[in-house]
Design a protein around this motif. Sequence first.
Motif, PDB file in Angstrom:
ATOM      1  N   ALA A 106       0.903  -1.310  -0.105  1.00 24.00           N
ATOM      2  CA  ALA A 106      -0.068   0.010   0.095  1.00 24.00           C
ATOM      3  C   ALA A 106       0.914   1.253  -0.129  1.00 24.00           C
ATOM      4  O   ALA A 106       0.679   2.122   0.795  1.00 24.00           O
ATOM      5  N   GLU A 107       1.749   1.170  -0.722  1.00 22.50           N
ATOM      6  CA  GLU A 107       2.978   2.093  -0.812  1.00 22.50           C
ATOM      7  C   GLU A 107       2.767   3.561  -1.455  1.00 22.50           C
ATOM      8  O   GLU A 107       3.385   4.353  -1.187  1.00 22.50           O
ATOM      9  N   SER A 108       1.657   3.630  -2.357  1.00 33.28           N
ATOM     10  CA  SER A 108       1.671   4.747  -3.150  1.00 33.28           C
ATOM     11  C   SER A 108      -0.004   4.718  -3.442  1.00 33.28           C
ATOM     12  O   SER A 108      -0.906   3.969  -3.111  1.00 33.28           O
ATOM     13  N   ASP A 109      -0.511   6.176  -3.989  1.00 32.17           N
ATOM     14  CA  ASP A 109      -1.864   6.347  -4.342  1.00 32.17           C
ATOM     15  C   ASP A 109      -2.108   5.577  -5.430  1.00 32.17           C
ATOM     16  O   ASP A 109      -3.349   4.990  -5.413  1.00 32.17           O
ATOM     17  N   TRP A 110      -1.387   4.930  -6.271  1.00 34.71           N
ATOM     18  CA  TRP A 110      -1.503   4.150  -7.451  1.00 34.71           C
ATOM     19  C   TRP A 110      -2.024   2.790  -6.781  1.00 34.71           C
ATOM     20  O   TRP A 110      -3.032   2.200  -7.352  1.00 34.71           O
ATOM     21  N   ARG A 111      -1.292   2.417  -5.849  1.00 31.64           N
ATOM     22  CA  ARG A 111      -1.520   1.153  -5.295  1.00 31.64           C
ATOM     23  C   ARG A 111      -2.919   1.218  -4.570  1.00 31.64           C
ATOM     24  O   ARG A 111      -3.578   0.064  -4.879  1.00 31.64           O
ATOM     25  N   SER A 112      -3.363   2.122  -4.011  1.00 32.86           N
ATOM     26  CA  SER A 112      -4.587   2.328  -3.224  1.00 32.86           C
ATOM     27  C   SER A 112      -5.944   2.023  -4.494  1.00 32.86           C
ATOM     28  O   SER A 112      -6.609   1.493  -4.195  1.00 32.86           O
ATOM     29  N   MET A 137      -0.984  -9.238 -12.356  1.00 38.11           N
ATOM     30  CA  MET A 137      -1.612  -8.208 -12.576  1.00 38.11           C
ATOM     31  C   MET A 137      -0.524  -7.028 -12.153  1.00 38.11           C
ATOM     32  O   MET A 137       0.058  -7.063 -11.107  1.00 38.11           O
ATOM     33  N   ASP A 138      -0.510  -6.126 -12.989  1.00 39.35           N
ATOM     34  CA  ASP A 138       0.292  -4.768 -12.886  1.00 39.35           C
ATOM     35  C   ASP A 138       1.826  -5.132 -13.207  1.00 39.35           C
ATOM     36  O   ASP A 138       2.258  -4.842 -14.236  1.00 39.35           O
ATOM     37  N   ARG A 139       2.886  -5.917 -12.257  1.00 42.35           N
ATOM     38  CA  ARG A 139       4.191  -6.272 -12.578  1.00 42.35           C
ATOM     39  C   ARG A 139       4.093  -7.534 -13.138  1.00 42.35           C
ATOM     40  O   ARG A 139       3.420  -8.338 -12.821  1.00 42.35           O
ATOM     41  N   ASP A 149      11.834   4.059  -4.099  1.00 40.56           N
ATOM     42  CA  ASP A 149      10.688   2.967  -3.608  1.00 40.56           C
ATOM     43  C   ASP A 149       9.385   3.394  -4.027  1.00 40.56           C
ATOM     44  O   ASP A 149       8.445   2.736  -3.230  1.00 40.56           O
ATOM     45  N   PHE A 150       8.986   4.156  -4.638  1.00 40.13           N
ATOM     46  CA  PHE A 150       7.606   4.610  -5.034  1.00 40.13           C
ATOM     47  C   PHE A 150       7.013   5.340  -3.668  1.00 40.13           C
ATOM     48  O   PHE A 150       5.835   5.461  -3.583  1.00 40.13           O
ATOM     49  N   ILE A 151       7.891   5.902  -2.936  1.00 39.80           N
ATOM     50  CA  ILE A 151       7.234   6.247  -1.712  1.00 39.80           C
ATOM     51  C   ILE A 151       7.696   7.723  -1.514  1.00 39.80           C
ATOM     52  O   ILE A 151       8.800   8.067  -1.704  1.00 39.80           O
ATOM     53  N   CYS A 204      10.937  11.267 -11.828  1.00 47.33           N
ATOM     54  CA  CYS A 204      10.550  10.470 -10.875  1.00 47.33           C
ATOM     55  C   CYS A 204       9.622   9.348 -11.180  1.00 47.33           C
ATOM     56  O   CYS A 204       8.485   9.678 -11.719  1.00 47.33           O
ATOM     57  N   GLU A 205      10.064   8.172 -10.567  1.00 42.49           N
ATOM     58  CA  GLU A 205       9.405   7.065 -11.113  1.00 42.49           C
ATOM     59  C   GLU A 205       7.779   6.839 -10.695  1.00 42.49           C
ATOM     60  O   GLU A 205       7.097   5.859 -11.053  1.00 42.49           O
ATOM     61  N   ASN A 206       7.594   7.702  -9.836  1.00 43.68           N
ATOM     62  CA  ASN A 206       6.025   7.820  -9.656  1.00 43.68           C
ATOM     63  C   ASN A 206       5.629   9.059  -8.967  1.00 43.68           C
ATOM     64  O   ASN A 206       6.680   9.809  -8.488  1.00 43.68           O
ATOM     65  N   ASP A 207       4.355   9.484  -8.867  1.00 45.16           N
ATOM     66  CA  ASP A 207       3.984  10.686  -8.391  1.00 45.16           C
ATOM     67  C   ASP A 207       4.315  11.053  -6.755  1.00 45.16           C
ATOM     68  O   ASP A 207       4.462  12.112  -6.556  1.00 45.16           O
ATOM     69  N   GLU A 216       0.977   8.736 -17.537  1.00 42.35           N
ATOM     70  CA  GLU A 216      -0.202   8.251 -16.967  1.00 42.35           C
ATOM     71  C   GLU A 216       0.022   6.930 -16.669  1.00 42.35           C
ATOM     72  O   GLU A 216       0.757   6.002 -17.724  1.00 42.35           O
ATOM     73  N   CYS A 217      -0.191   5.980 -15.417  1.00 42.37           N
ATOM     74  CA  CYS A 217      -0.144   4.748 -15.285  1.00 42.37           C
ATOM     75  C   CYS A 217      -1.396   4.399 -14.750  1.00 42.37           C
ATOM     76  O   CYS A 217      -1.974   4.822 -13.667  1.00 42.37           O
ATOM     77  N   ASN A 218      -2.192   3.653 -15.517  1.00 41.06           N
ATOM     78  CA  ASN A 218      -3.701   3.350 -15.386  1.00 41.06           C
ATOM     79  C   ASN A 218      -3.768   2.399 -14.174  1.00 41.06           C
ATOM     80  O   ASN A 218      -3.422   0.886 -14.335  1.00 41.06           O
TER      81      ASN A 218
HETATM   82  C1  GZL Z   1       3.053   0.733 -11.832  1.00 40.88           C
HETATM   83  C2  GZL Z   1       3.220   0.476 -10.429  1.00 40.88           C
HETATM   84  C3  GZL Z   1       3.732   1.243  -9.636  1.00 40.88           C
HETATM   85  C4  GZL Z   1       3.240   2.855  -9.606  1.00 40.88           C
HETATM   86  C5  GZL Z   1       3.479   3.175  -8.372  1.00 40.88           C
HETATM   87  O1  GZL Z   1       2.028  -0.269 -12.408  1.00 40.88           O
HETATM   88  O2  GZL Z   1       3.737  -1.027 -10.252  1.00 40.88           O
HETATM   89  O3  GZL Z   1       3.858   0.866  -8.423  1.00 40.88           O
HETATM   90  O4  GZL Z   1       3.531   3.451 -10.859  1.00 40.88           O
HETATM   91  C6  GZL Z   1       3.368   1.968  -7.463  1.00 40.88           C
HETATM   92  O5  GZL Z   1       3.053   4.241  -7.929  1.00 40.88           O
HETATM   93  O6  GZL Z   1       3.842   2.212  -6.265  1.00 40.88           O
END
Ligand code: GZL
Length: 351
Positions: A54-60, A132-134, A216-218, A241-244, A296-298
């Motif tokens: 639950a490291e990021s807004d994306w994850r939530s 899913m995702d990664r 670390d996306f944090i 920055c690799e995420n917001d 954007e990353c959906n």
């Molecule tokens: C991307 C996802 C990444 C996001 C980050 O699909 O794996 O991990 O870009 C998240 O916000 O922490």
Amino acid sequence: MIKYKGIISVILTELILCVILTTGCGSTPVVLDNSVSGEEDDGRIVIGFSQLGAESDWRSANSESMRSTFTGEKGYRLIFEDGQQKQSNQMTAIRTFIQQEVDYIVLAPVTETGWENVLEEARKAGIPVILMDRMVDVEDSELYVCHVGSDFELEGAKACEWLKAYVEKKEIDESNLHIANIQGTLGSTAQIGRTKGLSDAAKKYGWDLIAEVPGDFIQAKGREAMEQLLSEYEDINVVYCENDNEAMGAIEAIEAAGRHTGTDIENGDIMIISFDGVNEDALSLVRNKKISCIAECNPDLAPKIETVIKQLEKGETPQKLSYVDEELYSSEEDVLSINAGGREYKVTVLR
Ligand code: GZL
């Protein structure tokens, strides 16, 4: 349909769950759909979901996509397990799902390597695994049914093509670009792809890529990384920055150091480029010109996962890789579209 080992095990599971949830100890599978009173086999499709954290807004947002898609009313029973960014927790979750004889396992793997054994155990148990995702890095791609997510290298290429188009439009000498990369969780597919996107562009265009540091996306780690970069390099004028969440932390550090984020990089601004575009805070930073571009990353991947499960229920074979469509956001009107990976992408200008 879940094939519990008997009603006793169901009652015990619920009781243990109640105890643990009230005491808050351990990371325990949370059964999100308790509307079913635990009948042994209620006809619902049971999905064991190992979320990485639950490291990021994306994850939530990604977790919410799963919760809102796989509901009891629609005939699902979602068992949600938060891995707290630890692969060992995710492996434990998968082995628990195997013991529970779930119908499907959905895995959002924290990093790419080390999954062979546990995926082989799921295969031996006859439980399909959907990524899913990664992604996972395994020799035998038959260890998973398919992957639903983003093309992270393309995301990186799109962000860099925006930067290229912007500096050309503004007639900024590219040899004056001094770029630092605050990376995501090292070894995660998103970090590997986005890092490659930038390093490939830097080689292709002769950009000065001065540093790659983990964030670390944090948000807090993004701030720490930026503080370190500012102390070591005076000439940084672009931060990728690799995420917001990292970007928000980096902006905090830049402003605390008395510097300014923006596009006027020839007069001291530090340009921020970022990824996700999920939460309003980040999009507001674009509108306020503190973040110059977001690729954007959906996070709303669950509808595609549901399509896969419906195909599997009908005995059909899903597509092995399926990517979601994603845009670019900026408040700069100088670049309205870019070309990456042989395709044109429009830039959504935020005002
Ligand atoms: C991307 C996802 C990444 C996001 C980050 O699909 O794996 O991990 O870009 C998240 O916000 O922490």
